[in-house]
Write a protein that holds these residues in place. Sequence first.
Motif, PDB file in Angstrom:
ATOM      1  N   UNK A  11       0.835  -1.215   0.000  1.00 62.17           N
ATOM      2  CA  UNK A  11       0.000   0.000   0.000  1.00 62.17           C
ATOM      3  C   UNK A  11       0.860   1.252   0.000  1.00 62.17           C
ATOM      4  N   UNK A  12       1.917   1.247   0.819  1.00 62.92           N
ATOM      5  CA  UNK A  12       2.816   2.408   0.880  1.00 62.92           C
ATOM      6  C   UNK A  12       3.479   2.645  -0.471  1.00 62.92           C
ATOM      7  N   UNK A  13       3.951   1.563  -1.077  1.00 61.35           N
ATOM      8  CA  UNK A  13       4.628   1.663  -2.377  1.00 61.35           C
ATOM      9  C   UNK A  13       3.677   2.201  -3.441  1.00 61.35           C
ATOM     10  N   UNK A  14       2.468   1.654  -3.482  1.00 60.24           N
ATOM     11  CA  UNK A  14       1.491   2.091  -4.484  1.00 60.24           C
ATOM     12  C   UNK A  14       1.045   3.529  -4.224  1.00 60.24           C
ATOM     13  N   UNK A  15       0.926   3.894  -2.949  1.00 60.96           N
ATOM     14  CA  UNK A  15       0.551   5.267  -2.588  1.00 60.96           C
ATOM     15  C   UNK A  15       1.585   6.262  -3.127  1.00 60.96           C
ATOM     16  N   UNK A  16       2.853   5.837  -3.150  1.00 65.77           N
ATOM     17  CA  UNK A  16       3.932   6.681  -3.666  1.00 65.77           C
ATOM     18  C   UNK A  16       4.086   6.544  -5.184  1.00 65.77           C
ATOM     19  N   UNK A  17       3.213   5.737  -5.791  1.00 63.71           N
ATOM     20  CA  UNK A  17       3.238   5.513  -7.247  1.00 63.71           C
ATOM     21  C   UNK A  17       4.587   4.983  -7.719  1.00 63.71           C
ATOM     22  N   UNK A  18       5.103   3.999  -6.963  1.00 60.12           N
ATOM     23  CA  UNK A  18       6.384   3.376  -7.310  1.00 60.12           C
ATOM     24  C   UNK A  18       6.158   1.945  -7.768  1.00 60.12           C
ATOM     25  N   UNK A  19       6.846   1.562  -8.817  1.00 58.91           N
ATOM     26  CA  UNK A  19       6.836   0.161  -9.221  1.00 58.91           C
ATOM     27  C   UNK A  19       7.695  -0.618  -8.223  1.00 58.91           C
ATOM     28  N   UNK A  20       7.574  -1.933  -8.265  1.00 63.31           N
ATOM     29  CA  UNK A  20       8.442  -2.740  -7.397  1.00 63.31           C
ATOM     30  C   UNK A  20       9.909  -2.500  -7.738  1.00 63.31           C
ATOM     31  N   UNK A  21      10.208  -2.338  -9.003  1.00 57.81           N
ATOM     32  CA  UNK A  21      11.589  -2.118  -9.429  1.00 57.81           C
ATOM     33  C   UNK A  21      12.135  -0.798  -8.885  1.00 57.81           C
ATOM     34  N   UNK A  22      11.354   0.274  -9.036  1.00 61.69           N
ATOM     35  CA  UNK A  22      11.799   1.588  -8.559  1.00 61.69           C
ATOM     36  C   UNK A  22      11.925   1.608  -7.041  1.00 61.69           C
ATOM     37  N   UNK A  23      10.964   0.976  -6.364  1.00 61.19           N
ATOM     38  CA  UNK A  23      10.994   0.904  -4.907  1.00 61.19           C
ATOM     39  C   UNK A  23      12.196   0.091  -4.439  1.00 61.19           C
TER      40      UNK A  23
END
Length: 91
Positions: A11-23
């Motif tokens: 949820x945190x990652x998606x909230x920041x609009x980050x892909x798994x790769x970028x995160x």
Amino acid sequence: MHVDIGALIKRCRKRAKLSQEAFAELMHTTQSTISRIEQNIIACEAKFLARAAAITNSQDAVIAALFSADAAVQFLQTVPMFIGGLFNWML
């Protein structure tokens, strides 16, 4: 009380609009590791969760999940017992 840490990190990652790769790059790990954490296949340390919250600017979401209403009620029920026990010990 159970907190789904993998779902919380996702949820945190998606909230920041980050892909798994970028995160993963920001977290200094691999996309595969992020995927496995989000699926709760592997556990992460508290330090990882704190860093993820900071990187995604989601500290509020993490705190809310970790200290949900259930946890607050449990805490409020425990504090009087602790204080009562401490007071009796001091007497």
